[in-house]
Design a protein around this motif. Structure first.
Motif, PDB file in Angstrom:
ATOM      1  N   GLY A 225     -21.991 -14.344   7.940  1.00 30.69           N
ATOM      2  CA  GLY A 225     -21.897 -13.269   9.115  1.00 30.69           C
ATOM      3  C   GLY A 225     -20.062 -12.706   8.481  1.00 30.69           C
ATOM      4  N   PHE A 226     -19.590 -12.463   7.365  1.00 31.67           N
ATOM      5  CA  PHE A 226     -18.454 -12.389   7.679  1.00 31.67           C
ATOM      6  C   PHE A 226     -18.331 -11.131   5.944  1.00 31.67           C
ATOM      7  N   VAL A 227     -17.048 -10.492   6.029  1.00 29.46           N
ATOM      8  CA  VAL A 227     -17.502  -9.343   4.613  1.00 29.46           C
ATOM      9  C   VAL A 227     -16.081  -9.636   3.736  1.00 29.46           C
ATOM     10  N   TYR A 228     -16.030  -9.909   2.284  1.00 27.32           N
ATOM     11  CA  TYR A 228     -14.159 -10.621   2.297  1.00 27.32           C
ATOM     12  C   TYR A 228     -14.309  -9.938   1.266  1.00 27.32           C
ATOM     13  N   PHE A 229     -12.827  -9.628   0.971  1.00 27.53           N
ATOM     14  CA  PHE A 229     -12.393  -8.105   0.641  1.00 27.53           C
ATOM     15  C   PHE A 229     -11.395  -9.038  -0.703  1.00 27.53           C
ATOM     16  N   LEU A 230     -11.560  -8.868  -1.896  1.00 24.99           N
ATOM     17  CA  LEU A 230     -10.065 -10.113  -2.340  1.00 24.99           C
ATOM     18  C   LEU A 230      -9.349  -8.686  -3.775  1.00 24.99           C
ATOM     19  N   PHE A 231      -8.159  -8.943  -3.476  1.00 20.25           N
ATOM     20  CA  PHE A 231      -7.687  -7.667  -4.326  1.00 20.25           C
ATOM     21  C   PHE A 231      -6.042  -7.939  -3.997  1.00 20.25           C
ATOM     22  N   SER A 232      -5.230  -6.989  -5.061  1.00 21.87           N
ATOM     23  CA  SER A 232      -3.357  -7.269  -5.095  1.00 21.87           C
ATOM     24  C   SER A 232      -3.215  -5.774  -4.434  1.00 21.87           C
ATOM     25  N   ARG A 233      -1.613  -6.749  -4.276  1.00 21.49           N
ATOM     26  CA  ARG A 233      -1.145  -5.436  -3.418  1.00 21.49           C
ATOM     27  C   ARG A 233       0.750  -5.837  -3.678  1.00 21.49           C
ATOM     28  N   THR A 234       1.534  -4.534  -3.453  1.00 24.56           N
ATOM     29  CA  THR A 234       2.412  -5.229  -2.754  1.00 24.56           C
ATOM     30  C   THR A 234       3.469  -5.739  -1.639  1.00 24.56           C
ATOM     31  N   LEU A 235       3.810  -6.401  -1.321  1.00 29.22           N
ATOM     32  CA  LEU A 235       4.227  -6.873  -0.617  1.00 29.22           C
ATOM     33  C   LEU A 235       4.753  -5.854   1.184  1.00 29.22           C
ATOM     34  N   ASP A 236       5.790  -4.592   0.684  1.00 25.12           N
ATOM     35  CA  ASP A 236       5.783  -4.166   1.447  1.00 25.12           C
ATOM     36  C   ASP A 236       6.700  -2.628   0.933  1.00 25.12           C
ATOM     37  N   GLY A 237       6.363  -2.441  -0.490  1.00 22.62           N
ATOM     38  CA  GLY A 237       6.800  -1.372  -1.398  1.00 22.62           C
ATOM     39  C   GLY A 237       7.953  -1.444  -1.211  1.00 22.62           C
ATOM     40  N   THR A 238       8.887  -2.277  -1.458  1.00 23.62           N
ATOM     41  CA  THR A 238       9.981  -2.460  -1.610  1.00 23.62           C
ATOM     42  C   THR A 238      10.210  -2.849  -2.984  1.00 23.62           C
ATOM     43  N   ASP A 239       9.172  -3.853  -3.015  1.00 17.44           N
ATOM     44  CA  ASP A 239       9.262  -4.573  -4.332  1.00 17.44           C
ATOM     45  C   ASP A 239       8.573  -3.841  -5.023  1.00 17.44           C
ATOM     46  N   ASN A 240       7.778  -4.055  -6.482  1.00 23.15           N
ATOM     47  CA  ASN A 240       6.823  -3.419  -6.950  1.00 23.15           C
ATOM     48  C   ASN A 240       5.701  -4.863  -7.711  1.00 23.15           C
ATOM     49  N   LYS A 241       6.637  -6.262  -7.821  1.00 23.55           N
ATOM     50  CA  LYS A 241       5.676  -7.535  -8.281  1.00 23.55           C
ATOM     51  C   LYS A 241       4.497  -7.591  -6.808  1.00 23.55           C
ATOM     52  N   ASN A 242       2.868  -7.478  -7.253  1.00 23.46           N
ATOM     53  CA  ASN A 242       2.329  -7.674  -6.570  1.00 23.46           C
ATOM     54  C   ASN A 242       1.233  -9.195  -6.178  1.00 23.46           C
ATOM     55  N   LEU A 243       0.759  -9.304  -4.999  1.00 21.76           N
ATOM     56  CA  LEU A 243       0.423 -10.688  -4.338  1.00 21.76           C
ATOM     57  C   LEU A 243      -1.085 -10.334  -4.060  1.00 21.76           C
ATOM     58  N   THR A 244      -1.532 -11.308  -4.557  1.00 23.72           N
ATOM     59  CA  THR A 244      -3.498 -11.694  -3.966  1.00 23.72           C
ATOM     60  C   THR A 244      -3.569 -12.097  -2.683  1.00 23.72           C
ATOM     61  N   PHE A 245      -4.650 -11.083  -2.185  1.00 26.76           N
ATOM     62  CA  PHE A 245      -4.512 -11.216  -0.986  1.00 26.76           C
ATOM     63  C   PHE A 245      -6.383 -11.464  -0.983  1.00 26.76           C
ATOM     64  N   VAL A 246      -6.440 -12.209  -0.166  1.00 28.84           N
ATOM     65  CA  VAL A 246      -8.159 -11.858   0.699  1.00 28.84           C
ATOM     66  C   VAL A 246      -8.062 -11.630   2.580  1.00 28.84           C
ATOM     67  N   SER A 247      -8.734 -10.355   2.626  1.00 31.53           N
ATOM     68  CA  SER A 247      -9.046  -9.886   3.751  1.00 31.53           C
ATOM     69  C   SER A 247     -10.638  -9.884   3.919  1.00 31.53           C
ATOM     70  N   ARG A 248     -11.036 -10.172   5.425  1.00 28.80           N
ATOM     71  CA  ARG A 248     -11.714 -10.671   6.387  1.00 28.80           C
ATOM     72  C   ARG A 248     -12.233  -9.523   7.354  1.00 28.80           C
ATOM     73  N   LEU A 249     -13.698  -9.115   7.820  1.00 28.44           N
ATOM     74  CA  LEU A 249     -14.230  -8.569   8.465  1.00 28.44           C
ATOM     75  C   LEU A 249     -15.646  -9.074   9.096  1.00 28.44           C
TER      76      LEU A 249
END
Length: 1545
Positions: A225-249
């Protein structure tokens, strides 16, 4: 490095096992971007630069579609023709998704702003949809090469319609669509177009925030019943370091309110911070156990899903790790984040935990406590998605670390162990297995790009930069002995002991047996010392030359895969679904359909030739509208409800409806509900109070054409009067009934019921209204007496004041007793101490309590009875009734009678007993001495006779056991592998419908011959056509059938025959036939449910409709027979025939040595041997055919076997018959004609034995000549002489084959009754019952296969079965006294007993074969077993049960479960709509009707109309509907036209 939980060994050199690996490859000219597989067909689709490839499972190319280069420019807004400075640009494949429900492949590229197309899954060269003119709303992918796009299929529901959609996750591209996540529809709906983003959610727009986050999507998936996306992105744009996130809706979230992101940390201090690839799979038992015991993941079970992720540091491409995250672990943390925002000001344990990445107003979020469940899918008070702060990131240790950049992962489970395949950017692939004590890496392949798993089986697929390679995931078979096999220590491999090879467990036939498959982990081998039996049979298979295989001559498409239906050409019929002129004119112009006034039908334009002077078909004006139905028939005086007007020619466009009036008042057209030609919906206004309240409905369409209804609409106001019950709990759920007058005004959809403002959901609408109360939320409980309001439509509100009161919810405080028992004869839950027993009024001691017995000590003297009823029983004064008590249960169990005391004195009793005893003893002694000498003489004689009989029985039993062992040999290799001789549809229906009739094969419906004078034929044909039209009047046909069934001389045979005639006559309109059948079935159901036993319905063909149902099933299941059940049925028939003919068959008494039927068992020993004859067919060349026969076969039996072997490739009807051939044996220079009876036949008294091969002394390998009988005059004379000779032989003699009847054997016996002649000894038939068991064992697999093909809902279930079973379920719900057992019986009576048993007992109904009496006897046993399996009653067996019942007693329970599972499986299937069923029936009508003897059927039906003419006329005269249609007159006209015909006949 390695994780402390797992022992890791890496082998990065090529292993010896990779030698000789079968490699399948496919190479592309350009780089491959994506690969997907269609699980249903196994096809693989490659999305490459400029090309889409369609490959078979073996990587052979089936089709390709070129997608580039395309004339494009980076700033171009399509269409490209409107752009400047375009140039050829490559088209990278960005997204590739299989959409199986409509057979399409979703393809999105990098050209034209990321527009998508739909290609045909069967042939990608065929483009199903593409449009570049719909604007930005249809831009899906990205034109940037380095922007990743992921997608997943889903569903979307709006206005009770469910659509297929796909969700897309896409990174930021400066010229792309601005949507980070979007939902794309796959069909046009109202204002939406294909590929449009249908959710306008500002929450996930990429501007202005997303450019700084640099999303890099890697995976999209759907789970629970959920859709998940797995991706990486920066935390707030001030640092170029990527972090891994999973999102759910939430999958059903139409606004993305539920979209929440969770940071995933991998390794110490989140060293591996950027996701590269991931895979979702179940972990397997072993890995689940290890993860649970580690304490890091919570409780993990083997069926839950785990996210396996490979990741690397941002700044180091030479280091990678594998981390694992159970999905329930992810979901729990997401719920914590959502709950923190909803109720804890965004904090967890006092620390800020919630981030708002896509909004600049962070401080305004999560500031107030809102009572929203964390499991809800969000709400509009949160217009921007939530995310976790780094402090609450989900952390996981690196299970495995590896030098280099891991770019792919795929996971499989084998034997409860989990295996991962990891690929890196150097083309290396590693095979990894987890357990507590070892980890195996054993695969290395030089690939160029990365790995992508595409379906697990024996092989995995590895995607390369410009090609795809398929290699085995294991190399077990290369190990030739047990030791080297187990040394692999590979979870895929083990030593298959009985086959002597290294295999996967699934490939070892007896792996489930102890030590049948030795897993390589345990590193143990066994040695076979001996085995028994010493030999086994095996099934031989051979290859055929490809030139002999069937082929299509000009297929389109060129490649047609085996086992998968491929559309080659589209046939269409203009008249289908376009029954009137307006529907015809609304058809797609590409079909070129026109309304042909001459034919009054919609036809292809070239099939309509206009009369001279008439209009060109395209200009034909449609006739006036017709109104056939209005729904509802009643409405409130103030109007405000919608009515539906159904009919034909009601316009082509909604604008064609010019006006609608109801009872003279205008009715407002609701254009959005308009259906072309067939349906108009309008909203009625108030009626003029001074005018009439009832009248007709009139519709005016374009061109001043009007249609008026024949039925009336009535205005009236409903009057609710009473509510029952008048009280209920505040929680709601009370079902209340509202009664009154005229409550069924309007329709269910128009009615709303409220109780003091609380909604009451309407469940039933009619003369009474029932509704279920909702929850009462006011504080005052009990409530006041509330008003019940019933609202009809928009304008009419009625009330019942002070009608209902809400009370406090009931509270259960306690219950007693806390436990109980279920009484059963087999219950062992009670003890002797818990039981109480009384005989009369005296308690008894309970000695022993067993499963089914209770032992008591009764009182020594007669007690008094306990109850008055028992005291009044004066018939047996000393009779008392024992009573047993368990708890509060009491049972009276029979009676105990005390003997009445006799007061006679002992001096009378003793002489009366002793004196007769002494006399008896004295007489006995005298007789014994007198007879002793005679007994001694007889003893030796009887002893000798018993020894002879014992020896005879011993010999017979030993011989039977030997026969049993020999004949259980697998004989399937002798079954013909030739094509199955299915009957064509006409012959099939002729035999099913009419072969059982009294005339059999000579029935006029089968021969099709009517003796009509030439001069009368035109008149008769015209009259029969009119009669056909009359039968198509439902009013006439129902009256016709009812009149016949009321007649006493219309017996069961006539009903069956009449129904079959009706089936053929109405075959052209099977939808109408089905409607008639449903109507009659509903009447029959009412009759059985209310006045008879419902379980008896459909059991026999006692009514016309029951036979109609049988015929309907036969029609609807014909294709299923050909496609699925026919083959196992034919193999079963052939196996029975083969098994019976292996042994002697008595041609006279029709009994066989090998049979399933005890009454058909040959109860004598017959000496015989198997002979192979070399048969030469005269006039058909020098080739001889070897034929196996028995020496005891009659000449006719030999002929049958020869004909069957010589002409095995011909169906039975085309083979010569036994009487039409002669058999000649040529042992020397002269030949001898062999026949069943001639002058050499042996005589035994008055009995004559039929000649056999043994009689003629024909030896093994003898040559016989088969020749056809020529009917020349000479041959006729010769045959006449032979015939006369044979008649003379038969005149005074009695004939037998193998066994003479027992009652005639006395003539030859010795006068003294001696049994010295062993050959004349009567056999003990029961000895031979072991043969039944042996034949059953031999045939068991064939019986099981047939039952499975018929009773397996997992395979294809004919739509008719689902449709009819749902009809029975639906009707059963309407009747209170129809339980599940009754429904089961109805289904059994309608399908297994009515259709399958008939087909099983009569293979010649389906195939062109001959069924002998001995084969029929065995089929009857299997059919009886099938019937027993379908019944609910238990079959209690005893030693006196028939042998046939005992034979399959063990299997019956298994078959019963198959039947239950089959019925349950069908109930759970997706329903078959009336429209789908009618489409299917129409196709059957179209395909087969012209082959049937329809005119003959009409002629025969008229004979019934003629016979019962007066009754039919009287019935029609009494029916107002028949009078209005002038049906009586029409029948009289037909009778007048056919009257002469009747006398001619």
């Amino acid at each position: 490095e390695q994780h402390p939980l797992f022992d890791v060994t890496l082998l990065t050199q090529a292993q010896e096992e990779s030698n000789n690996v079968p490699i399948l490859e496919f190479t592309s000219e350009t780089s491959i971007n994506n690969v997907v597989q269609d699980i249903q067909t196994g096809r693989i689709y490659l999305g490459a630069v400029n090309t889409i490839f369609q490959l078979g499972p073996s990587l052979r190319m089936q089709a390709r579609a070129d997608t580039g280069p395309k004339e494009d420019a980076r700033t171009c807004t399509p269409p490209a023709s409107a752009c400047q400075d375009t140039k050829p640009m490559p088209n990278l494949n960005k997204l590739l998704l299989v959409h199986p429900s409509n057979g399409s492949l979703i393809v999105c590229g990098s050209r034209y702003r990321g527009i998508c197309a739909l290609l045909n899954l069967t042939n990608v060269e065929q483009q199903l949809y593409y449009s570049d003119s719909k604007g930005e709303r249809t831009y899906v992918a990205s034109i940037e090469d380095n922007v990743n796009v992921v997608g997943v299929m889903s569903n979307y529901t709006k206005d009770e319609n469910t659509f297929s959609v796909f969700l897309v996750g896409k990174g930021y591209g400066s010229l792309d669509s601005t949507k980070l996540i979007s939902t794309r529809i796959l069909q046009d709906y109202r204002e939406w177009v294909v590929f449009e983003s249908i959710i306008e959610a500002s929450t996930v727009q990429t501007t202005p925030f997303v450019p700084k986050y640099l999303h890099d999507f890697r995976l999209a998936f759907k789970e629970d019943g959920f859709v998940y996306f797995l991706f990486s992105r920066t935390l707030d744009g001030t640092d170029n370091k990527n972090l891994t996130f999973v999102s759910r809706l939430c999958e059903n979230d139409h606004h993305y309110y539920s979209h929440t992101e969770l940071q995933l940390n991998c390794g110490p201090n989140n060293r591996y911070n950027k996701v590269q690839a991931a895979y979702v799979a179940s972990p397997g038992k072993e890995l689940a156990r290890v993860m649970t015991e580690s304490g890091m993941y919570g409780k993990v079970v083997s069926w839950n899903k785990v996210l396996f992720m490979v990741a690397s540091p941002d700044d180091d491409d030479n280091d990678s790790a594998l981390c694992m995250y159970p999905l329930n672990f992810i979901n729990e943390r997401l719920v914590d984040i959502i709950s923190a925002c909803y109720s804890d000001s965004g904090k967890i344990s006092g620390f800020p935990a919630v981030d708002i990445p896509y909004s600049s107003k962070n401080e305004e979020f999560c500031s107030s406590k809102i009572a929203v469940s964390a499991s809800d899918c969000g709400a509009d008070f949160l217009p921007s998605p939530l995310a976790s702060k780094p402090r609450v990131a989900l952390k996981a240790d690196a299970v495995l670390t590896k030098p280099g950049l891991l770019t792919a992962v795929a996971v499989a489970v084998e034997n409860d162990h989990t295996i991962a395949f990891l690929g890196n950017n150097q083309g290396e692939v590693f095979k990894v297995e987890w357990s507590f004590d070892l980890l195996l890496f054993s695969l290395f392949f030089p690939l160029n790009f990365y790995l992508r798993e595409a379906g697990w089986g024996n092989c995995s697929k590895y995607l390369m930069s410009n090609g795809i390679t398929k290699v085995p995931v294991q190399t077990c078979l290369q190990k030739k002995d047990c030791q080297s096999c187990v040394e692999l220590r590979d979870p895929y491999c083990g030593w298959c002991v009985l086959e002597g090879r290294c295999t996967r467990r699934s490939e070892c036939r007896r792996a489930e047996e102890k030590n049948g498959w030795l897993w390589s982990y345990r590193q143990q081998c066994v040695k076979i010392v001996s085995f028994y039996p010493p030999n086994l049979s095996c099934k031989k298979t051979q290859k055929v030359q490809s030139s002999k295989c069937p082929q299509f001559e000009n297929p389109d498409p060129v490649l047609i895969p085996v086992g998968y239906k491929t559309r080659i050409i589209t046939l269409y019929n203009c008249s289908m679904g376009r029954e009137d002129c307006s529907l015809c004119k609304n058809s797609d112009p590409k079909y070129r359909c026109v309304w042909c006034a001459k034919q009054k039908a919609c036809v292809y334009e070239k099939l309509c030739s206009p009369d001279q002077g008439s209009e060109y078909p395209y200009n034909t004006e449609c006739p006036d509208p017709q109104i056939t139905k209005i729904i509802p028939h009643f409405g409130p005086l103030r109007g405000g409800i919608s009515i539906t007007i159904q009919g034909s020619n009601l316009g082509i466009h909604k604008e064609d409806i010019k006006s609608i009036t109801v009872v003279g008042e205008p009715c407002i057209h609701q254009e959005e509900k308009y259906s072309v030609s067939t349906s108009v919906v309008c909203e009625i206004g108030p009626v003029d109070p001074t005018g009439g309240h009832w009248g007709k409905v009139e519709v005016e369409v374009k061109g001043e054409k009007r249609g008026t209804s024949s039925m009336y609409f009535t205005y009236r106001d409903p009057i609710p009067e009473e509510v029952k019950p008048s009280r209920g709990p505040k929680a709601g759920g009370t079902l209340i009934t509202i009664s009154g007058r005229f409550l069924d005004t309007g329709s269910k959809n128009d009615v709303q019921v409220t109780i003091g403002g609380v909604d009451c959901t309407v469940e039933q609408f009619g003369a009474e209204i029932t509704c279920r109360t909702g929850e009462y939320r006011a504080d005052k409980v009990p409530s006041d007496l509330l008003t019940v309001t019933v609202k009809y439509g928009k304008s009419t509100t009625t009330t019942i004041p002070s009608a209902f009161q809400f009370l406090e919810n009931p509270i259960v405080l306690d219950h007693n007793p806390k436990g109980s028992f279920v009484w059963s004869l087999e219950s062992n839950s009670m003890t002797a101490k818990e039981a109480q027993a009384f005989v009369g009024d005296v308690p008894c001691l309970v000695n022993t309590l067993q499963d089914d017995k209770l032992f008591l000590d009764p009182p020594s003297t007669p007690p008094r009875a306990r109850s008055r009823r028992h005291r009044r029983d004066t018939r047996f004064p000393l009779c008392v009734y024992p009573q047993i008590k368990f708890g509060k249960g009491e049972w009276v169990v029979g009676s105990v009678q005390y003997e009445k005391k006799n007061d006679l004195s002992l001096y009378i009793i003793i002489p009366a007993v002793i004196v007769p005893m002494l006399l008896i003893i004295a007489i006995s002694v005298y007789c014994y001495r007198r007879k002793s000498q005679q007994a001694e003489r007889e003893y030796e004689k009887v002893k000798h006779q018993l020894e002879n009989l014992e020896e005879s029985v011993r010999d017979r039993c030993k011989k039977e056991f030997t026969d049993l062992m020999i004949e259980m040999e697998d004989h399937t290799n002798e079954l013909s592998e030739g094509r199955i001789p299915f009957l064509d549809y006409k012959t099939y229906t002729d035999r099913v419908f009419f072969l059982p009739s009294k005339d059999g094969a000579n029935d006029v419906m089968i021969t099709g011959k009517l003796d009509i004078p030439e001069a009368r034929r035109a008149t008769v044909t015209q009259a029969l056509n009119q009669f056909s039209n009359l039968l198509n009047s439902k009013t006439f046909l129902i009256n016709f059938i009812r009149t016949l069934e009321r007649s006493h001389d219309f017996n069961a045979r006539a009903k069956v025959y009449f129904a079959s005639l009706l089936t053929v006559a109405l075959h052209g309109k099977l939808e109408y036939y089905t409607d008639i059948m449903r109507t009659l079935l509903l009447e029959l159901m009412e009759e059985y449910v209310h006045s008879k036993n419902p379980k008896l319905m459909l059991r026999r063909s006692e009514t016309v409709v029951e036979r109609m149902l049988c015929n309907w099933m036969s029609i609807c299941l014909y294709q299923f027979l050909k496609d699925s059940a026919g083959e196992p049925l034919y193999k079963l028939f052939r196996a029975i025939k083969h098994q019976i003919e292996k042994g002697p068959v008595d041609a006279r008494v029709k009994k066989a040595k090998y049979t399933l039927n005890d009454t058909g068992l040959l109860g004598d020993d017959v000496e015989y041997s198997v002979l192979t004859l070399q048969v030469l067919v005269q006039g058909e060349g020098p080739d001889v055919t070897p034929v196996k026969v028995l020496s005891c076969d009659t000449i006719s039996q030999v002929k049958e076997k020869i004909i069957e072997q010589v002409y095995r490739n011909l169906p039975y009807s085309q083979r010569p018959k036994v009487d039409s051939v002669t058999l000649e044996w040529r042992p020397g220079s002269t030949g001898q004609i062999l026949s069943d009876l001639d002058l050499t036949s042996q005589k035994e008294g008055r009995w004559k034995r039929i000649n056999t091969l043994a009689h003629y002394n024909v030896r093994d390998n003898a040559t016989l000549v088969l020749s056809r009988v020529l009917h020349t005059q000479q041959n006729y004379d010769q045959n006449q002489e032979n015939h006369e000779e044979r008649n003379a032989l038969l005149e005074d003699d009695k004939v037998f084959h193998l066994v003479r009847p027992a009652d005639e054997m006395d003539e030859i016996k010795s006068k003294r009754g001696s049994i010295k002649d062993k050959s004349m000894t009567k056999a003990i038939t029961e000895i031979y019952l072991t043969r039944l068991l042996s034949v059953k064992g031999t045939l068991q697999q064939f019986v099981d296969d047939f039952f499975r093909s018929v009773l397996c809902s997992g395979a294809v279930v004919p739509p008719a079965v689902k449709y009819f079973f749902d009809f029975l379920d639906e009707q059963a719900l309407k009747h209170n006294n129809v339980d599940e057992e009754t429904i089961h019986i109805w289904k059994t009576n309608s399908l297994p007993l009515r259709f399958w048993v008939n087909i099983l007992k009569n293979p010649h109904f389906t195939f062109d074969v001959h069924v002998s009496e001995v084969v029929d006897a065995s089929l009857s046993v299997i059919a009886q077993t099938f019937m027993d399996a379908c019944t609910k009653s238990e079959h209690k067996l005893s030693r006196d049960s028939p042998s046939n019942k005992l034979l399959y007693a063990k299997e019956i329970s298994t078959y019963k479960k198959m039947v239950d599972d089959y019925y349950k499986g069908i109930r759970q299937m997706i329903p078959v709509s009336d429209q789908d069923m009618n489409t299917h029936l129409a196709e059957v009508s179209r395909a087969h009707t012209d082959k049937l003897n329809t005119q003959v059927a009409l002629h025969q039906l008229y004979q019934y109309a003629s016979k019962y003419y007066d009754g039919i006329i009287a019935s029609l005269d009494e029916d107002p509907a028949a009078q209005s249609k002038q049906l009586t007159l029409r029948l009289q006209q037909i009778a007048a036209a056919l009257e002469n015909k009747v006398t001619d006949l």
